[in-house]
Design a protein around this motif. Structure first.
Motif, PDB file in Angstrom:
ATOM      1  N   ALA A  68       0.809  -1.078  -0.041  1.00 26.92           N
ATOM      2  CA  ALA A  68       0.044  -0.261  -0.001  1.00 26.92           C
ATOM      3  C   ALA A  68       0.865   1.231  -0.080  1.00 26.92           C
ATOM      4  O   ALA A  68       0.613   2.285  -0.755  1.00 26.92           O
ATOM      5  CB  ALA A  68      -0.871  -0.014   1.146  1.00 26.92           C
ATOM      6  N   GLU A  69       1.855   1.336   0.674  1.00 22.32           N
ATOM      7  CA  GLU A  69       2.737   2.422   0.838  1.00 22.32           C
ATOM      8  C   GLU A  69       3.735   2.893  -0.327  1.00 22.32           C
ATOM      9  O   GLU A  69       4.346   3.810  -0.313  1.00 22.32           O
ATOM     10  CB  GLU A  69       3.498   2.448   1.995  1.00 22.32           C
ATOM     11  N   GLU A  70       3.724   1.782  -1.243  1.00 15.16           N
ATOM     12  CA  GLU A  70       4.405   1.798  -2.584  1.00 15.16           C
ATOM     13  C   GLU A  70       3.472   2.400  -3.841  1.00 15.16           C
ATOM     14  O   GLU A  70       4.160   2.684  -4.819  1.00 15.16           O
ATOM     15  CB  GLU A  70       5.231   0.721  -3.030  1.00 15.16           C
ATOM     16  N   LEU A  71       2.209   2.544  -3.478  1.00 11.30           N
ATOM     17  CA  LEU A  71       1.344   2.958  -4.596  1.00 11.30           C
ATOM     18  C   LEU A  71       1.416   4.106  -5.230  1.00 11.30           C
ATOM     19  O   LEU A  71       0.837   4.487  -6.402  1.00 11.30           O
ATOM     20  CB  LEU A  71      -0.061   2.628  -4.127  1.00 11.30           C
ATOM     21  N   GLU A  72       1.972   5.109  -4.448  1.00  9.95           N
ATOM     22  CA  GLU A  72       2.271   6.581  -5.005  1.00  9.95           C
ATOM     23  C   GLU A  72       3.362   7.021  -5.386  1.00  9.95           C
ATOM     24  O   GLU A  72       3.935   7.916  -5.818  1.00  9.95           O
ATOM     25  CB  GLU A  72       1.544   7.515  -3.703  1.00  9.95           C
ATOM     26  N   ARG A  73       4.348   5.790  -5.253  1.00  9.46           N
ATOM     27  CA  ARG A  73       5.556   6.075  -5.795  1.00  9.46           C
ATOM     28  C   ARG A  73       5.878   6.359  -7.339  1.00  9.46           C
ATOM     29  O   ARG A  73       5.324   5.643  -8.229  1.00  9.46           O
ATOM     30  CB  ARG A  73       6.334   4.799  -5.372  1.00  9.46           C
ATOM     31  N   PRO A  74       6.715   7.447  -7.724  1.00 11.15           N
ATOM     32  CA  PRO A  74       6.718   7.549  -9.209  1.00 11.15           C
ATOM     33  C   PRO A  74       7.344   6.298  -9.922  1.00 11.15           C
ATOM     34  O   PRO A  74       8.245   5.707  -9.496  1.00 11.15           O
ATOM     35  CB  PRO A  74       7.590   8.838  -9.321  1.00 11.15           C
ATOM     36  N   LEU A  75       6.693   6.049 -11.313  1.00  9.13           N
ATOM     37  CA  LEU A  75       7.124   4.948 -12.033  1.00  9.13           C
ATOM     38  C   LEU A  75       8.392   5.527 -12.798  1.00  9.13           C
ATOM     39  O   LEU A  75       8.396   6.827 -13.078  1.00  9.13           O
ATOM     40  CB  LEU A  75       6.201   4.538 -12.662  1.00  9.13           C
ATOM     41  N   LYS A  76       9.006   4.541 -13.580  1.00  9.22           N
ATOM     42  CA  LYS A  76      10.037   4.930 -14.488  1.00  9.22           C
ATOM     43  C   LYS A  76       9.644   4.547 -15.837  1.00  9.22           C
ATOM     44  O   LYS A  76       8.809   3.733 -16.181  1.00  9.22           O
ATOM     45  CB  LYS A  76      11.433   4.304 -14.078  1.00  9.22           C
ATOM     46  N   ASP A  77      10.352   5.249 -16.833  1.00  8.76           N
ATOM     47  CA  ASP A  77       9.983   5.080 -18.192  1.00  8.76           C
ATOM     48  C   ASP A  77      10.492   3.520 -18.465  1.00  8.76           C
ATOM     49  O   ASP A  77      11.356   2.941 -17.996  1.00  8.76           O
ATOM     50  CB  ASP A  77      11.095   5.891 -18.997  1.00  8.76           C
ATOM     51  N   GLY A  78       9.547   2.860 -19.091  1.00 12.15           N
ATOM     52  CA  GLY A  78       9.712   1.332 -19.393  1.00 12.15           C
ATOM     53  C   GLY A  78       8.846   0.489 -18.389  1.00 12.15           C
ATOM     54  O   GLY A  78       8.996  -0.742 -18.643  1.00 12.15           O
ATOM     55  N   ASP A  79       8.547   1.041 -17.191  1.00 14.46           N
ATOM     56  CA  ASP A  79       8.076   0.042 -16.295  1.00 14.46           C
ATOM     57  C   ASP A  79       6.879  -0.230 -16.758  1.00 14.46           C
ATOM     58  O   ASP A  79       6.079  -0.095 -17.619  1.00 14.46           O
ATOM     59  CB  ASP A  79       7.540   0.946 -14.845  1.00 14.46           C
ATOM     60  N   GLU A  80       6.645  -1.813 -16.337  1.00 15.65           N
ATOM     61  CA  GLU A  80       5.220  -2.586 -16.752  1.00 15.65           C
ATOM     62  C   GLU A  80       4.451  -2.931 -15.185  1.00 15.65           C
ATOM     63  O   GLU A  80       4.859  -3.057 -14.379  1.00 15.65           O
ATOM     64  CB  GLU A  80       5.482  -3.665 -17.153  1.00 15.65           C
ATOM     65  N   VAL A  81       3.207  -2.396 -15.414  1.00 13.36           N
ATOM     66  CA  VAL A  81       2.311  -2.326 -14.056  1.00 13.36           C
ATOM     67  C   VAL A  81       0.975  -3.205 -14.576  1.00 13.36           C
ATOM     68  O   VAL A  81       0.553  -3.550 -15.639  1.00 13.36           O
ATOM     69  CB  VAL A  81       1.552  -0.774 -13.936  1.00 13.36           C
ATOM     70  N   PHE A  82       0.854  -4.235 -13.621  1.00 13.74           N
ATOM     71  CA  PHE A  82      -0.248  -5.126 -13.731  1.00 13.74           C
ATOM     72  C   PHE A  82      -1.079  -4.904 -12.670  1.00 13.74           C
ATOM     73  O   PHE A  82      -0.766  -5.037 -11.660  1.00 13.74           O
ATOM     74  CB  PHE A  82       0.392  -6.511 -13.718  1.00 13.74           C
ATOM     75  N   ILE A  83      -2.506  -4.654 -12.924  1.00 19.18           N
ATOM     76  CA  ILE A  83      -3.522  -4.487 -12.223  1.00 19.18           C
ATOM     77  C   ILE A  83      -4.340  -5.744 -12.057  1.00 19.18           C
ATOM     78  O   ILE A  83      -4.940  -5.900 -13.073  1.00 19.18           O
ATOM     79  CB  ILE A  83      -4.224  -3.284 -12.263  1.00 19.18           C
ATOM     80  N   LEU A  84      -4.629  -6.142 -10.923  1.00 18.26           N
ATOM     81  CA  LEU A  84      -5.572  -7.333 -10.684  1.00 18.26           C
ATOM     82  C   LEU A  84      -6.491  -7.283  -9.238  1.00 18.26           C
ATOM     83  O   LEU A  84      -6.476  -6.342  -8.541  1.00 18.26           O
ATOM     84  CB  LEU A  84      -4.925  -8.653 -10.425  1.00 18.26           C
ATOM     85  N   LEU A  85      -7.577  -8.015  -9.352  1.00 18.93           N
ATOM     86  CA  LEU A  85      -8.220  -8.044  -8.148  1.00 18.93           C
ATOM     87  C   LEU A  85      -7.782  -9.261  -7.417  1.00 18.93           C
ATOM     88  O   LEU A  85      -7.770 -10.258  -7.790  1.00 18.93           O
ATOM     89  CB  LEU A  85      -9.848  -8.296  -8.505  1.00 18.93           C
ATOM     90  N   GLY A  86      -7.997  -9.307  -6.267  1.00 14.40           N
ATOM     91  CA  GLY A  86      -7.779 -10.511  -5.236  1.00 14.40           C
ATOM     92  C   GLY A  86      -9.021 -11.418  -5.626  1.00 14.40           C
ATOM     93  O   GLY A  86     -10.411 -10.969  -5.728  1.00 14.40           O
ATOM     94  N   ILE A  87      -8.771 -12.744  -5.901  1.00 12.86           N
ATOM     95  CA  ILE A  87      -9.995 -13.815  -6.151  1.00 12.86           C
ATOM     96  C   ILE A  87     -10.070 -14.972  -5.422  1.00 12.86           C
ATOM     97  O   ILE A  87      -8.818 -15.381  -4.765  1.00 12.86           O
ATOM     98  CB  ILE A  87      -9.869 -14.059  -7.735  1.00 12.86           C
ATOM     99  N   SER A  88     -11.029 -15.564  -5.096  1.00 16.11           N
ATOM    100  CA  SER A  88     -11.175 -16.564  -4.198  1.00 16.11           C
ATOM    101  C   SER A  88     -12.251 -17.734  -4.768  1.00 16.11           C
ATOM    102  O   SER A  88     -12.436 -18.708  -3.954  1.00 16.11           O
ATOM    103  CB  SER A  88     -11.588 -16.235  -2.882  1.00 16.11           C
ATOM    104  N   GLY A  89     -12.668 -17.597  -5.933  1.00 22.53           N
ATOM    105  CA  GLY A  89     -13.341 -18.784  -6.566  1.00 22.53           C
ATOM    106  C   GLY A  89     -12.636 -19.994  -6.556  1.00 22.53           C
ATOM    107  O   GLY A  89     -11.344 -20.283  -6.693  1.00 22.53           O
ATOM    108  N   GLY A  90     -13.521 -21.166  -6.403  1.00 21.99           N
ATOM    109  CA  GLY A  90     -12.658 -22.498  -6.460  1.00 21.99           C
ATOM    110  C   GLY A  90     -13.655 -23.500  -7.390  1.00 21.99           C
ATOM    111  O   GLY A  90     -13.422 -24.397  -7.464  1.00 21.99           O
TER     112      GLY A  90
END
Lengths: 90, 249
Positions: A68-90
């Motif tokens: 959580a504390e890293e989410l406002e840290r500036p990104l660099k050129d070429g960085d890749e971000v992956f955004i997901l939801l926590g899931i629990s289906g079985g």
């Protein structure tokens, strides 16, 4: 500056958006807000009614989990971000 | 000891370097609890039974419904309204009568989870975070391997947890999405087969386990992504039990 943002399959199914997005600058959180600006349905799954980030949202930058504390840290050129939801289906 | 019938039944898998009769004997002695006999638990149970895991314990407190059958392939039309654990036990025993399959039709609670799991390796095939966290607590307290899988829609996740060495379930999830969400039958099939693969590798000592890594299956793009996962130094379950160099505190 170019940052590649990938949206998880579940999230893009729910929000009807594409997998890959390019963002010009900002933090992981800014990337999500940028994409949600063009895909309002995304916010229903990522933010509460008061605009707070839901705890079910997960961010990875270059394959590393962001806390959580890293989410406002500036990104660099070429960085890749992956955004997901926590899931629990079985 | 494995017998002549075992040598015939398992011949093709025993041909794999590092498996052989010794590996097959290890599988025969192995004890695995499959928590959840639904979409994930179906392929996990079928493949572990077929491979000759000697002692399988099935946990699930639900009955089979028509709406389960598109993904819970261990059950059939004739099993509707039966307890899932009994339906699955009969199917696994029909596939491999040489193994022992226990059917425990209890809901997992904080009061019974330690007794239900015992000292078995845990396959997490549950459908809710609360039960996963209870199973995780047993794994962390008793140092049991834990094979985690989760799915929705055409997305799946899998990681292998070795308490003290890897993040636990509570390190990985602060919350999960809820609601009546879609699931496609092939998604738990993919993830469940990978969980079963990890179980076999663990007991055989083959290859590299999916530890400290999480595999994310994207069925829409048909891609796998691998991300690194790390222990949470503030984790309420594992941080006080294991040091960050790996051993017990």
């Amino acid at each position: 500056m170019s940052i590649l943002v990938r949206i998880s399959p579940l999230l893009r199914s729910l929000a009807n958006c594409q997998e890959l997005h390019t963002v010009s600058s900002g933090s992981p959180l800014d990337c999500l807000l940028d994409i949600a600006g063009n895909h309002p349905a995304l916010r229903k799954w990522t933010h509460d009614k008061e605009g707070g980030l839901l705890r079910q949202v997960q961010f990875y930058v270059n394959g590393q989990k962001m806390e959580a504390e890293e989410l406002e840290r500036p990104l660099k050129d070429g960085d890749e971000v992956f955004i997901l939801l926590g899931i629990s289906g079985g | 000891m494995i017998d002549n019938q075992d040598l015939t039944r398992y011949r093709r898998q025993m041909m794999l370097p590092g498996w052989g009769p010794e590996g097959q004997e290890r599988l025969k002695q192995a004890r695995v609890v499959i928590a959840g006999v639904g979409g994930l638990g179906s392929p996990v149970g079928l493949y572990l039974a077929a491979a000759g895991i000697g002692h399988i314990r099935l946990l699930d407190g639900d009955k089979v419904e028509l709406s389960n059958l598109h993904r819970q392939i261990v059950h059939s039309m004739c099993d509707i309204d039966r307890w899932k654990v009994e339906s699955a036990r009969d199917r696994l025993q029909a596939l491999n009568p040489e193994i022992e399959v226990e059917a425990l039709g209890s809901m997992i609670t904080a009061d019974n989870v330690f007794d239900l799991v015992g000292d078995y390796a845990i396959v997490d095939a549950m459908d809710n975070l609360q039960a996963r966290q209870l199973l995780n607590r047993v794994a962390v307290k008793r140092g049991l391997p834990y094979f985690h899988g989760a799915v929705y829609g055409m997305e799946g996740r899998i990681t292998t947890i070795i308490p003290g060495e890897t993040p636990c379930v509570s390190c990985l999830y602060t919350d999960v999405v809820s609601g009546d969400l879609p699931v496609v039958g092939t998604t738990p099939a993919v993830i469940g087969c990978l969980q079963a693969t990890e179980v076999l590798k663990y007991f055989l000592g083959l290859g590299d386990l999916l530890t400290g890594r999480q595999l994310i299956y994207d069925g829409l793009a048909l891609r796998f992504h691998e991300v690194k996962v790390k222990r949470d130094p503030k984790c309420l379950e594992c941080a006080s039990k294991y040091s960050f160099s790996g051993g017990p505190v």
